[in-house]
Write a protein that holds these residues in place. Sequence first.
Motif, mmCIF file in Angstrom:
data_model
loop_
_atom_site.group_PDB
_atom_site.id
_atom_site.type_symbol
_atom_site.label_atom_id
_atom_site.label_comp_id
_atom_site.label_asym_id
_atom_site.label_seq_id
_atom_site.Cartn_x
_atom_site.Cartn_y
_atom_site.Cartn_z
ATOM 1 N N GLU B 82 0.906 -1.187 -0.083
ATOM 2 C CA GLU B 82 -0.110 -0.097 0.007
ATOM 3 C C GLU B 82 0.876 1.432 0.023
ATOM 4 O O GLU B 82 0.489 2.364 -0.737
ATOM 5 C CB GLU B 82 -0.858 0.156 1.231
ATOM 6 C CG GLU B 82 -2.010 -0.973 1.239
ATOM 7 C CD GLU B 82 -2.858 -0.992 2.633
ATOM 8 O OE1 GLU B 82 -2.326 -0.272 3.568
ATOM 9 O OE2 GLU B 82 -3.742 -1.892 2.699
ATOM 10 N N GLN B 83 1.894 1.223 0.913
ATOM 11 C CA GLN B 83 2.701 2.364 0.877
ATOM 12 C C GLN B 83 3.471 2.602 -0.496
ATOM 13 O O GLN B 83 3.894 3.843 -0.839
ATOM 14 C CB GLN B 83 3.701 2.077 2.221
ATOM 15 C CG GLN B 83 2.997 2.220 3.474
ATOM 16 C CD GLN B 83 2.350 3.540 3.907
ATOM 17 O OE1 GLN B 83 2.839 4.672 3.210
ATOM 18 N NE2 GLN B 83 1.535 3.278 4.623
ATOM 19 N N LEU B 84 3.868 1.495 -1.077
ATOM 20 C CA LEU B 84 4.797 1.589 -2.305
ATOM 21 C C LEU B 84 3.721 2.340 -3.525
ATOM 22 O O LEU B 84 4.115 3.085 -4.159
ATOM 23 C CB LEU B 84 5.078 0.196 -2.794
ATOM 24 C CG LEU B 84 6.468 -0.296 -2.029
ATOM 25 C CD1 LEU B 84 6.849 -1.652 -2.620
ATOM 26 C CD2 LEU B 84 7.506 0.404 -1.806
ATOM 27 N N THR B 85 2.479 1.771 -3.562
ATOM 28 C CA THR B 85 1.543 2.170 -4.058
ATOM 29 C C THR B 85 1.105 3.591 -4.274
ATOM 30 O O THR B 85 1.139 4.327 -5.004
ATOM 31 C CB THR B 85 0.123 1.562 -4.211
ATOM 32 O OG1 THR B 85 0.472 -0.052 -4.354
ATOM 33 C CG2 THR B 85 -0.627 1.601 -5.386
ATOM 34 N N LEU B 86 1.381 4.151 -2.813
ATOM 35 C CA LEU B 86 0.960 5.542 -2.718
ATOM 36 C C LEU B 86 2.165 6.409 -2.571
ATOM 37 O O LEU B 86 2.084 7.471 -2.360
ATOM 38 C CB LEU B 86 0.368 5.515 -1.260
ATOM 39 C CG LEU B 86 -1.172 4.939 -1.208
ATOM 40 C CD1 LEU B 86 -1.799 5.074 0.296
ATOM 41 C CD2 LEU B 86 -1.966 5.652 -2.015
ATOM 42 N N ALA B 87 3.281 5.900 -2.677
ATOM 43 C CA ALA B 87 4.517 6.897 -2.860
ATOM 44 C C ALA B 87 4.585 7.539 -4.098
ATOM 45 O O ALA B 87 3.876 6.990 -5.015
ATOM 46 C CB ALA B 87 5.699 5.854 -3.247
ATOM 47 N N PRO B 88 5.188 8.750 -4.212
ATOM 48 C CA PRO B 88 5.019 9.657 -5.260
ATOM 49 C C PRO B 88 5.628 8.933 -6.458
ATOM 50 O O PRO B 88 5.470 9.275 -7.401
ATOM 51 C CB PRO B 88 5.972 10.763 -4.807
ATOM 52 C CG PRO B 88 6.048 10.591 -3.212
ATOM 53 C CD PRO B 88 5.864 9.144 -2.975
ATOM 54 N N GLN B 89 6.655 8.054 -6.358
ATOM 55 C CA GLN B 89 7.434 7.567 -7.403
ATOM 56 C C GLN B 89 6.534 6.568 -8.162
ATOM 57 O O GLN B 89 5.588 6.037 -7.502
ATOM 58 C CB GLN B 89 8.696 6.804 -7.029
ATOM 59 C CG GLN B 89 9.745 7.621 -6.537
ATOM 60 C CD GLN B 89 9.490 8.037 -5.042
ATOM 61 O OE1 GLN B 89 8.751 7.539 -4.256
ATOM 62 N NE2 GLN B 89 10.052 9.201 -4.716
ATOM 63 N N PRO B 90 6.723 6.418 -9.607
ATOM 64 C CA PRO B 90 5.956 5.473 -10.150
ATOM 65 C C PRO B 90 6.029 4.008 -9.485
ATOM 66 O O PRO B 90 7.151 3.685 -9.213
ATOM 67 C CB PRO B 90 6.275 5.519 -11.650
ATOM 68 C CG PRO B 90 7.396 6.594 -11.529
ATOM 69 C CD PRO B 90 7.612 7.275 -10.136
ATOM 70 N N LEU B 91 5.033 3.220 -9.335
ATOM 71 C CA LEU B 91 5.113 2.056 -8.866
ATOM 72 C C LEU B 91 5.695 1.054 -9.721
ATOM 73 O O LEU B 91 6.739 0.077 -9.051
ATOM 74 C CB LEU B 91 3.571 1.434 -8.670
ATOM 75 C CG LEU B 91 3.401 0.232 -7.971
ATOM 76 C CD1 LEU B 91 4.192 -0.012 -6.621
ATOM 77 C CD2 LEU B 91 1.990 -0.419 -7.892
ATOM 78 N N SER B 92 5.809 1.177 -11.045
ATOM 79 C CA SER B 92 6.444 0.429 -11.737
ATOM 80 C C SER B 92 7.898 0.555 -11.497
ATOM 81 O O SER B 92 8.644 -0.557 -11.439
ATOM 82 C CB SER B 92 6.194 0.518 -13.400
ATOM 83 O OG SER B 92 6.334 1.805 -13.502
ATOM 84 N N LEU B 93 8.494 1.467 -11.219
ATOM 85 C CA LEU B 93 9.965 1.453 -11.010
ATOM 86 C C LEU B 93 10.284 0.976 -9.669
ATOM 87 O O LEU B 93 11.388 0.486 -9.340
ATOM 88 C CB LEU B 93 10.442 3.024 -10.961
ATOM 89 C CG LEU B 93 10.424 3.581 -12.353
ATOM 90 C CD1 LEU B 93 10.963 5.057 -12.559
ATOM 91 C CD2 LEU B 93 11.336 2.719 -13.419
ATOM 92 N N LEU B 94 9.408 1.241 -8.591
ATOM 93 C CA LEU B 94 9.711 0.489 -7.269
ATOM 94 C C LEU B 94 9.609 -0.852 -7.379
ATOM 95 O O LEU B 94 10.396 -1.620 -6.645
ATOM 96 C CB LEU B 94 8.617 1.035 -6.266
ATOM 97 C CG LEU B 94 8.588 2.578 -5.947
ATOM 98 C CD1 LEU B 94 7.442 3.073 -5.239
ATOM 99 C CD2 LEU B 94 9.922 3.246 -5.692
ATOM 100 N N VAL B 95 8.810 -1.483 -8.271
ATOM 101 C CA VAL B 95 8.544 -2.917 -8.381
ATOM 102 C C VAL B 95 9.794 -3.450 -9.146
ATOM 103 O O VAL B 95 10.442 -4.415 -8.854
ATOM 104 C CB VAL B 95 7.277 -3.308 -9.029
ATOM 105 C CG1 VAL B 95 7.329 -4.592 -9.608
ATOM 106 C CG2 VAL B 95 5.912 -3.021 -8.197
#
Lengths: 206, 221
Positions: B82-95
């Motif tokens: 949830e926190q990754l999804t709501l982070a300002p950065q694009p989720l795809s890069l975090l993934v």
Amino acid sequence: MLEARDIACLKGSRWLLRGVALRVEPGEVLWIEGRNGSGKTTLLRMLCGLTPPDEGVIQWVGQPIVDAGEAYRRELLYLGHANALKDDLTLEENLRSAMQIAGRTARSDEFDEVLAQCGLIDRRELPVRVLSQGQRRRVALSRLWFPDAPKLWILDEPFAALDVESVQRLSDRLGRHLDGGGMAVLTTHQEVALPAGRTQRLRLDA
Amino acid sequence: MRDALRAVFLRDILQAWRRRADWLTTFFFFIIVVSLFPLGVGPEPAILRVIAPGILWVAALLASMLALPRMFASDYTDGTLEQLTLAPQPLSLLVLSKIVAHWLLTGLPLVLMGPLLGLQFGMAPDMLPVLFYSLLLGTPCLSLIGAIGAGLTLGVRGSGVVALLVLPLYIPVLIFGSGAVEAVGVGTAPGGHLSLLGAVLMISLVVSPLASAAAVRVALE
């Protein structure tokens, strides 16, 4: 300013929420009430953008949150039921990575200060695994104490599992956040002294 | 932005380091499967040499599949996703950061161990570098493709589902990977197979982060 109109959520063939409208101005807190299963968490998740509403729009400063995207997420701090802490990492490692992921790299002296304020400083080197439920909650909540915290806080049961002292500390922090023009949306079952005159209540099962 | 990506990456690595046993399972699984074949097939060197590339590749594929459910599962239950999804950065890069960490923990050990096990099967010296390169190009594909499956099966009970889902997509990687090594065995150039493997890697590098991020979003709804 956060505004939602005619929000509806369909769970199976039943409307969990219908025609919900809300509006939170800077300096205001919205307290969402309702019994278990009345859709409080679902509504909070919709306001964050995690769950798209089946009907209605949610706007942040006049722009639908879907379009606002990154700009909205930068202003948002959401704490759900789950604390998003890793058992094997220490309290400080957890907090540091949580802050970095949220796009705010905090300095070491800020960590010291925040952990001291939250009464967690002597536990900073401990893995989260050994902390109690209430302490874990406090670790997750300590993100609120960092300087330049996001403007909009969406907190799901922030007072659950906290001791009396921590409840007081959190409501004080909330008060200062509102004084600084911040906004908050929260759910709680406890009666908590929230700043008078700036608290709106929304009952979901009425 | 870079801070956030690094934070996701380092957190996964650090956590894996503190829970080494979890990750070593994948590695030992690979070694055990490969080592069991000579016992099952019989110690005939000529046969073993012929089937070695296939065995090594199948074992690497299974080992990498074994580790897939761990990619997002704990992040899903403890609220980190949830926190990754709501982070300002694009989720795809975090993934993508998570996938890279996952590959370093599960794929890279297989890449390094592969040639050593190949030696055990009596593979020709000119086959070993090709085995290494094919694993180096192929195992990231497995992690990338696997991430899509891991994202799609979040919240689904029974970890077998992810295997069924990703298996068809794994097959080209298996064919080109073991094909490259076998090509050297029969005296042809492995370049074609390796290029195709590289192409699969490029495509999955572009598609997988976007698809996995979309899958994670759907799982969180």
